[in-house]
Structure formats: structure tokens, C-alpha cells
Design an enzyme around this catalytic site. Structure first.
Site, PDB file in Angstrom:
ATOM      1  N   LYS A   1       7.591  14.701 -60.500  1.00 24.96           N
ATOM      2  CA  LYS A   1       9.494  14.740 -60.896  1.00 24.96           C
ATOM      3  C   LYS A   1       9.984  14.173 -62.161  1.00 24.96           C
ATOM      4  CE  LYS A   1      11.911  12.867 -56.490  1.00 24.96           C
ATOM      5  NZ  LYS A   1      12.021  11.360 -56.018  1.00 24.96           N
TER       6      LYS A   1
ATOM      7  N   SER B   1      14.385  13.741 -52.105  1.00 22.06           N
ATOM      8  CA  SER B   1      14.852  14.053 -53.367  1.00 22.06           C
ATOM      9  C   SER B   1      13.040  15.218 -53.949  1.00 22.06           C
ATOM     10  CB  SER B   1      14.681  12.294 -54.036  1.00 22.06           C
ATOM     11  OG  SER B   1      14.262  12.247 -53.981  1.00 22.06           O
TER      12      SER B   1
ATOM     13  N   SER C   1      11.383  10.903 -49.836  1.00 19.46           N
ATOM     14  CA  SER C   1      11.890  11.772 -50.849  1.00 19.46           C
ATOM     15  C   SER C   1      10.426  12.734 -50.989  1.00 19.46           C
ATOM     16  CB  SER C   1      12.179  11.254 -51.894  1.00 19.46           C
ATOM     17  OG  SER C   1      14.005  10.879 -51.630  1.00 19.46           O
TER      18      SER C   1
END
Lengths: 488, 487
Positions: free
Chosen positions: A77, A152, A176
Site C-alpha cells: 500500500k 482504504s 481498512s
């Protein structure tokens, strides 16, 4: 190759049956084909990756020892610092930020000979549940490109679902990792707070953030945990190995747990969509058939989890994001009148709406005169929720819940309704408040052929057992082997 | 008008930079005068994803100071974020301690001129990280040097128990001695290792009513003298202001004034206490500090006798003057050398003179402290004994001590090598005195005639004897013989 789990690919690469270079090339071929539509990656490192893969292949050919993740194409990420490429957090304010250091997890992947092929899209500063707040690009769900991948860590989940990597790292502050994993039909594990180092993870809510793996199956999650878990002297909140020794997560993975006691929270099921409810009930039945005892529990304070979470997370975020001011690095507004304008204009021009909203909320919660009523009270609620879990785990080994009240929703559907969006975290945030581990595993599909996730939560530092429990379920079905239509 | 009755109220806010090798929350070396931004890392630069890790040594140093200031040490303390935006503060929050300081409710004994001491209460002492420095160059930009950012800083706050500038200065000197004794800070005010910010106001009695002047905080003080002068100036200024405007203390009218050392005045910097909301909250990146058990005991073990206590003990035990005791105890290493030499057999008073009149003079000439000269306590004691026995005189002692420093040889060997052993043989000296008297009939006459010239002439005669013996004659014996011969 795209149907191989990371563990199987790893074994084949180590045995010389598949070349890492071929695996990496295969992945990049797919990225070039479909990531234009998916939008999973913010940046990719093809040349560097192929070079590293070549090195690994050479080592294997020379019979040299290689790391536990040798040659695997892995995505991280874009809120984890890397010395290569930018670390943007999907924010304009960090669009050109090049970290002079690797996050501890990134370094651990590199040390295990993994190949970091790219950095994935996310909600800006991890603030969101759909990856729509990204200041860089849009990411869609490979199962239905009209829909969000969740967030997310939506880029990591989408990349994995579309076979654009063989495993990924995400971060989880309120769900997330787990929610996008469930939306994209993959496994997502949020470890116990303190199990994995946060050093180099760009902070959102420091007391809630935790890095974890997104993988095709439970075994892959265990394999990644073996690499990333453990104390880091650079992170004071990471737990020492004396306090909580790191087990070998693969060692007992396939051993079923005897006398398994599973708890469900009836009130949670009534609030979820019907198809979702059915899938969860099926999962409960599966465990029952495997000999588990099912009990019903009540979490008396769980209704306060969302308000408490949105006070604590935003309070911490308002302080964590204060450093993005245009002075030392990152975006700086042009022609400021004075140094105050360097701050105000730089921040005004480069933070997105959701980030601003949360900074405002958090600043308010910490302001004198409001601190006791908001922040301090939220901390008290947090303790009560911890107690709820402590009490629950006296009666059971784990708690089964849905991951999200819905499957993947349409792009734009909730973007203008922050409160509805916040409620999509309803089942996941309690684990962050309590710091306990929780995993999301595929447990079915709804009538739109969208993946459904099952959440299993267990006591602190029992990821090994948690993964064993998840594996028991996974062996009974093939949901995790389904491939999104975009790949056919 | 100027014979108003008033009382001065002073409290101090003190920042002491701790001399830890590395910064408070990262492993950057602490250093000054380096190339700007050369002592920095992702942590003290506040880069995304970096995390602080507490420097244990800094906590130990701070606890030591807390103990020396008779504070209650918190068994549980934590770190808080203090938020404000300033370019020299990379994270835009400072890691500090808010509601649970490391130490609180203590006091420091401040010696007064009349020989008594006054207890000044310490409100609290807490640890925090220092900020960097903004450099305002010409042109429409400023630069930021973050070498100092993240350095361990101990903030000490006193109650407003001080009543004049002299007390404030004495407290400052005493505190400097203490932190140097504990070896926790270089405490050089000029280098900003120690910063004092007095809060000053007056309670004025006028027509049977009490008036409090607005509190002024004074900044930019880089010497003890500036501390004292600025307070004196501020007292006068506040008196004048009160007489002219009648302004009294109100909520929010505390102001900040900077000391202008050149003009010797305080200059207004900030009129009103800004309504700062620092939004303190516990730093989630750090874990609380639990100070008890072996760790605390180990820290306590590093506590030593403090300068003022030592000074008082020297006066009572060694019968030294308060002044001498003060000089000997000003630095811990000097006091330690003194005590070792006393143990080795030196008479305290003799040794004291040796150290204060010769040792410290040599140290001063070398630009070092006494202990750094490499004097051996045994040898120092021997030297004092030699003077005591009359084997050498003061000027020889000076010479011998210089050689002790250079050669590390013992003083007896040196005195022999340098031929500095005093002539104390009365018969031999009797002859030399006799010769001198014969050669200086005029002086002899002057002595005998008494009156003004007598004393000077006697000195002259002693000088003549010394000249003949190349400075080695025992002055006591020469004097005795002279008196006998001339009476």
C-alpha cells in the site's frame, strides 16, 4: 500461474520449477493489460523487479539459500515508505515525497527476497472505506468495475483479486484491510496492535493502525505473517518477543482446533443484508458440522464503537497530519504572503475533502473545553469495549461476524454521505479499538456475484489460532479459488 | 512618589539541556556549531512514518535533577503532544509532558547573603524535546536548522518565591552547580544549555491598598548578570508604569519582554498572552514510563552530595571560611580532589590555600578545570604537608605544582631535583642574616629607629636574605633571627 497461491508459487520458484522472472513478467503483462481499467497501482517498478527476479533465479540455480518469500511479486500500500519510488499516501501533499528509508515491513519483505512490484492506491491517508478519497486515481472492484474495491487498502485488494500480484500488504485502522478484502473476495488479516512494526507506515490513527497481509488464502497470510511479525526497536509500541513470542504461523495451520467454541452476536446479524446474513449463517453451520460449539454473546458497549472510533482516530490524525505543512517536504503553495500562508495555502490546496473533514473533527475533539467531553470520553468507551472483548473471550475462542453490512457498493453511492460511509465500518472498528486480531475470509457470493466476507476475531496475540480456525473453514469450500469475470 | 512600599514577586521557568550523547527520541548525535541540518534523521525531521523511541538516559538524568531538587518522582509518567505550528518544529507538535510531569513538589535551597538559606519551591520538572532554530537571513525567506531539534530538554518551573534579583541569580548559580555536579548538563548559559525566563511582577502598597502589576516574562537572558540586571530593570519599569498608568494585573495581560543586553533594557515582544490552545493529548507512539524498582534505585545510586550541602559541611568539618568552602565546592571534581587529598593526610586549611591560590590559578591559565590538570591527590597532600613542615615555601610550591602537572613526579622528588628545599638550619641562616645586616647598615638603623620606615626596612632585609639563599630560606626562621638580632 495466476491460479497459484503465493505459497505454491514460492515453493515452485524455490525448487526451480517456475522462474521468478516468469512470474514477475506474467504479473506485469496482466498489469499492462488490465490495470488501466482497475487502477490498483499508483506506481510500479517493472525494471527493478525483473532485475531482482533475475538475481533470485540465479541464486536458486546456484543452489544458494534464498528467503522465505523468494521471488514472489508482492504489492504494498502506498502509505508504507520505500526508498524506491514515491510514497504518496494517495495525497497531493505527498505526491513527490521520496522517503530516505524503508518501512520496517518493507525491509523485512526485501530481506525475505520478496519482489516489491508496485505501490497500491488507497483512500487519501487511509481515510475512507472505498478508495474513492484517493487524491491520485480511481480504483474499481475487479468483480464489478462499476463498484468500489472497498478501502482504504482498496488498491491492494483489487490488485490481488485481479491477479496483479501474488500477495499484498495493507494497513487497517478501522477495517481498512478486512473490508476491501471482503469486497474483493480475498483474505485480509489485521494482526494484534503491536504485533507488526508501524515504523515507516505513514500514520493515520497511531493507536489503531496496524499493517497486515492481503492474500489469496489463509496459508499465504500465515506465510507473510512469518516474515512481518515481531518486535522492532524503532517502534516503541511493537510488543517485545519476550512478552509475546512470535510463533511459526505455518506450523500448526492445518491442525483443526479441538473443542472449538465460537461466539456470534445476534444483534450484528439482523443489521446486515439478507444474502450476507445467509452466508454468515452457513459459515456458522459449517463450523457446527466440524464439531464447534456455537454460543450467543452480547457486546453491551459495541453501539458506542463508531462514535468513539471517529473521535480517537480523527484526534490522532489531526495531530499526525500537522507535519504536512509545506515547510520541510511535500507540496508547497506558490507565492505565500508569509509563513502562516505557507501552512494554510499548502494544506488547503493539497488535502482532499475527507482528510480536511477529519482534521477538523479531530482538532475540535482535542480543543480545550471539549477534550473531556469528547476525546477523554472516547478513551473511556474504548476501555469498556476492551472489557467487552475480554469478557467474551472468557467464554469463547473467537467471535464470528460479517465484515461489512453490505457487499461492494456502487462508485459514488456513498461518497457524499460521510456518515453512511462511516457506518460501513460498523463490524470492523471494534477490533482496532480493542487492539485484537481479526481476519476476513471469503464465505460466499451475493446474487450479483459479489464476494462476501466472514470476520473472525480472537484474543490478542492469537493470530496462529485465528488462522487455524480460518483454515478449518476455508478447507470446506472453494470461495477463495473463484476468479473475477474480468480475468476470463 | 518613589518611596512606595512594594514587594517583588519572581518565579523562574528554566530550560536545561541535558548532555545526553543522543537526542531525546532518536539516535542522532547531539552537537553544536555543526553544518546546519547535518545532525538529523527521519525521526527528528518528523518525516512521514517515523516513530520516536525514548532515550532512557535522558529520563535518568531528569530524575537525578528531580531528586536533587527534592521533588516527588512520578512512578508513572507519560508523553504528551503539545501542538503548535512553527517552522522550527518539524512535526508541528512537541513531545512534552503535560499532566503527569516526571518530578513535582520539590524545593531548592538558595544561600542568602546573611549566611542563611531560603527554600524556593519547585512546582514541577518535566522532559521534552527541543525545537530547531529559524535563521532569518536577508531576502524574503528564512531558513531552518534542525540540528537542535529533538535534543533532550528539562523544563523546571519554580513557585514565585523569589523576592529580588539577587535571589534569582543565586538560585540560577546554585542550579548550574547542581546539574554540573550531577554531570547531566554542561549548563553553559552562553551556549543556551541553560535558559532562565523570570516572571516578574510587584505587589505595591498604596494608600493602604494592594495593587499587583501585570506579570512580565523576560526572555533572551544569556548570563547570570543579564538575569539579575533585567529583573532590576523590570522592577523599576513596572514601578514607573504603575505610577504613570495605574495598570494592574488582569486575566490575559501578561506580556513578554526581551532583554536587550546592549541597551540594558527590556523590550516588549508580545503584548498579550495569546489564547494558545496546545491541544495536549497523550502521544500514542510512545509507551508510558514506569519509574520504580531497580531502575529507580540505580538512578538514586548516582546521586551525590550537592554543592550547598558540601559547602556547609566544609565550613563545619574543616573549619574553612564560607568563601573558601564555596570555591572548593563550585565544581564537583575540585571538591573530590580536595577530599581525597585530605584523606591522604593534608591539613584542610593548608590544602585549601594550595588549591585556591595555586591550583585554580594554574587551571585558569590553562583554561581548564582543576581536575583536568591531572593532579594526583596523594602528591597534592604531600605538597601540603611539605609546606606545613616548612620544607618549602609558597613560591616553591607554585613551581613544584607546575612540574607535578608536567611530569607526574612526586613533590619531594621534584623539590630535591629543583633544589627548592628550604634552608631551615638556624646556624647557617644566622650567618647569612649577620652578613646581610653588615652590608645594609642604613636599613638596620631604620629598623631600630622605629616609626614609618621600620617596617619597610625589615621587609628589605628579609628580601636580602632571600636573595642570598635564592629564595630557599625559611621566612619564619629568618624573621625570628632578625628580630633577635635587631631588638
Amino acid at each position: 500461474m495466476k491460479n497459484l497461491s503465493a505459497k505454491k508459487l514460492r515453493d515452485k520458484i524455490a525448487k526451480g520449477q517456475i522462474k521468478s522472472s516468469d512470474a514477475v513478467e506474467d504479473v506485469f503483462r496482466r498489469i499492462e493489460q488490465i490495470d488501466g481499467n482497475i487502477g490498483a497501482y499508483i506506481s510500479t517498478f517493472k525494471e527493478q523487479s525483473l532485475h531482482q527476479a533475475g538475481e533470485i533465479d540465479r541464486k536458486i540455480a546456484d543452489d544458494q539459500t534464498v528467503g522465505d518469500l523468494a521471488g514472489l511479486p508482492i504489492a504494498v500500500k502506498d502509505n508504507m515508505c520505500t526508498t524506491f519510488g514515491a510514497t504518496t499516501c494517495a495525497s497531493k501533499i505527498l505526491e513527490n515525497f521520496h522517503a530516505p528509508y524503508n518501512a520496517t515491513v518493507v525491509q523485512k519483505l526485501i530481506d525475505a527476497d520478496a519482489i516489491i512490484i508496485g505501490k497500491t492506491n488507497m483512500d487519501e491517508f487511509a481515510m475512507g472505506s472505498s478508495t474513492e478519497t484517493s487524491g491520485v486515481k480511481k480504483t474499481v472492484n475487479p468483480w464489478d468495475t462499476e463498484r468500489v474495491p472497498g478501502g482504504s487498502s482498496g488498491g491492494s485488494a483489487a490488485a490481488l483479486a485481479a491477479r496483479l500480484c501474488c500477495a499484498a500488504l495493507g494497513s487497517d485502522t478501522g477495517g481498512s484491510i478486512r473490508q476491501p478484502a471482503s469486497f474483493c473476495g480475498v483474505v485480509g488479516l489485521k494482526p494484534t496492535y503491536g504485533r507488526v512494526s508501524r515504523y515507516g507506515l505513514v500514520a493515520f490513527g497511531s493507536s489503531l493502525d496496524q499493517i497486515g497481509p492481503l492474500t489469496y488464502n489463509v496459508e499465504d497470510a500465515a506465510m507473510l505473517m512469518n516474515v512481518i511479525a515481531g518486535h522492532d526497536k524503532k517502534d516503541s509500541t511493537s510488543v517485545t518477543n519476550e512478552t509475546a513470542p512470535v510463533p511459526d504461523y505455518l506450523a500448526n495451520l492445518q491442525k483443526p482446533i479441538d473443542n472449538l467454541k465460537i461466539a456470534v452476536i445476534p444483534s450484528f446479524l439482523t443489521s446486515a443484508e439478507a444474502t450476507l446474513r445467509e452466508s454468515i449463517n452457513d459459515a456458522v453451520d459449517t463450523y457446527k458440522n466440524l464439531g464447534a460449539e456455537i454460543i450467543e454473546i452480547d457486546m453491551p458497549h459495541i453501539d458506542y464503537a463508531i462514535p468513539a472510533y471517529y473521535l480517537i482516530a480523527t484526534a490522532e490524525a489531526s495531530s499526525n497530519l500537522a507535519r504536512y505543512d509545506g515547510v520541510h517536504y511535500g507540496y508547497r503553495a506558490e507565492k505565500p504572503k508569509d509563513y502562516i500562508e505557507v501552512y494554510s495555502k499548502s494544506r488547503e490546496q493539497s488535502f482532499g475533502k475527507e482528510v480536511k473533514r477529519r482534521i477538523m473533527l479531530g482538532t475540535y475533539a482535542l480543543s480545550s473545553g471539549y477534550y473531556d467531553a469528547y476525546y477523554l470520553k472516547a478513551l473511556k468507551v474504548r476501555n469498556l469495549i476492551r472489557d467487552d472483548f475480554d469478557n467474551a473471550f472468557e467464554k469463547c475462542d473467537c467471535i464470528l461476524t460479517p465484515v461489512s453490512p453490505t457487499t461492494a457498493f456502487k462508485i459514488g453511492e456513498k461518497l457524499d454521505e460521510p456518515l453512511t460511509m462511516y457506518l460501513s465500518d460498523i463490524y470492523t472498528i471494534a477490533a482496532n479499538l480493542a487492539g485484537i486480531p481479526a481476519v476476513s475470509i471469503p464465505c460466499g457470493f451475493d446474487r450479483n456475484n459479489l464476494p462476501i466476507g466472514l470476520q473472525i476475531q480472537s484474543p490478542p496475540f492469537t493470530e496462529d489460532k485465528l488462522l487455524q480456525i480460518a483454515y478449518m473453514f476455508e478447507k470446506q469450500n472453494d470461495y477463495h479459488e473463484k476468479i473475477p469475470p474480468i480475468l476470463n | 512618589m518613589n518611596d512606595l512600599e512594594y514587594k517583588v514577586i519572581i518565579g523562574l521557568e528554566i530550560h536545561v539541556q541535558l548532555c545526553t550523547k543522543t537526542k531525546m527520541f532518536c539516535s542522532c548525535q547531539v552537537g553544536f556549531g555543526e553544518q546546519p541540518n547535518s545532525r538529523v534523521c527521519p525521526v527528528c525531521l518528523g518525516m512521514p512514518g517515523s516513530l520516536p523511541v525514548m532515550n532512557k538516559k535522558a529520563v535518568e538524568y531528569a530524575v537525578l535533577v528531580g531528586l536533587a531538587l527534592n521533588c516527588k518522582i512520578a512512578d508513572f509518567t507519560k508523553w504528551d503532544r503539545k501542538s503548535y505550528y512553527y517552522p522550527d518544529l518539524p512535526k508541528n507538535y512537541q513531545i512534552s509532558q503535560y499532566d503527569l510531569p516526571l518530578a513535582e513538589n520539590g524545593y531548592i535551597d538558595v544561600p542568602l547573603d546573611d549566611g542563611k538559606t531560603k527554600k524556593i519551591r519547585i512546582t514541577r520538572a518535566h522532559l521534552e524535546e527541543d525545537a530547531g532554530k529559524n535563521i532569518h537571513s536577508t531576502g524574503n525567506f528564512s531558513q531552518v536548522d534542525l540540528n537542535r531539534a529533538g535534543t533532550a530538554l528539562l523544563e523546571i518551573v519554580t513557585e514565585p518565591d523569589l523576592n529580588n534579583s539577587r535571589q534569582a541569580k543565586t538560585l540560577a548559580i546554585e542550579l548550574q552547580k547542581i546539574v554540573r555536579y550531577l554531570v547531566v548538563s554542561e549548563a553553559d548559559m552562553q551556549k543556551g544549555h541553560m535558559r532562565f525566563e523570570p516572571n516578574v511582577n510587584l505587589i505595591i502598597n498604596k494608600d493602604g491598598k494592594e495593587y499587583k502589576t501585570p506579570i512580565v516574562e523576560i526572555k533572551n537572558l544569556n548570563s547570570f548578570r543579564a538575569l539579575e540586571r533585567s529583573i532590576d530593570y523590570e522592577i523599576e519599569r513596572q514601578l514607573d508604569e504603575f505610577l504613570q498608568t495605574g495598570k494592574v494585573m488582569q486575566m490575559g495581560n501578561k506580556s513578554t519582554r526581551g532583554w536587550d543586553g546592549e541597551k540594558q533594557v527590556t523590550v516588549l515582544q508580545r503584548e498579550k498572552e495569546e489564547a494558545n490552545d496546545y491541544r495536549y493529548f497523550p502521544d500514542p507512539d510512545l509507551v508510558p514510563v514506569v519509574l520504580k524498582g531497580k531502575w529507580l534505585d540505580d538512578i538514586k545510586g548516582n546521586l551525590c552530595e550537592l554543592p550547598l550541602k558540601k559547602q556547609i559541611r566544609y565550613v563545619s568539618k574543616f573549619k574553612l571560611s564560607e568563601y573558601d568552602a564555596g570555591v572548593l565546592t563550585a565544581e564537583r571534581s575540585t571538591a573530590e580532589l580536595f577530599e581525597k587529598a585530605v584523606q591522604a593526610g593534608a591539613k584542610p586549611k593548608r590544602l585549601c590555600n594550595l588549591i585556591t591560590q595555586i591550583g585554580l590559578k594554574l587551571a585558569n591559565e590553562a583554561g581548564r578545570c582543576l581536575a583536568e590538570l591531572g593532579l594526583n591527590a596523594q602528591h597534592l597532600a604531600q605538597l601540603a604537608v611539605m609546606i606545613e613542615k616548612g620544607e618549602i615555601n609558597a613560591s616553591a610550591a607554585d613551581n613544584i605544582m607546575q612540574q607535578m602537572i608536567k611530569t607526574q613526579k612526586d613533590p619531594t622528588t621534584l623539590a630535591n631535583e629543583l633544589n627548592l628545599i628550604q634552608k631551615s638550619d638556624e646556624d647557617e641562616l644566622d650567618k647569612i642574616v649577620g652578613q646581610s645586616l653588615e652590608e645594609n647598615a642604613q636599613a638596620v638603623e631604620d629598623v631600630k629607629s622605629g616609626g614609618k620606615k621600620s617596617k619597610k626596612a625589615l621587609g628589605f632585609l628579609i628580601g636580602q636574605v632571600m636573595k642570598k639563599t635564592k629564595g630557599k630560606a625559611n621566612p619564619k626562621i629568618v624573621s625570628k633571627i632578625l628580630h633577635k638580632k635587631l631588638s
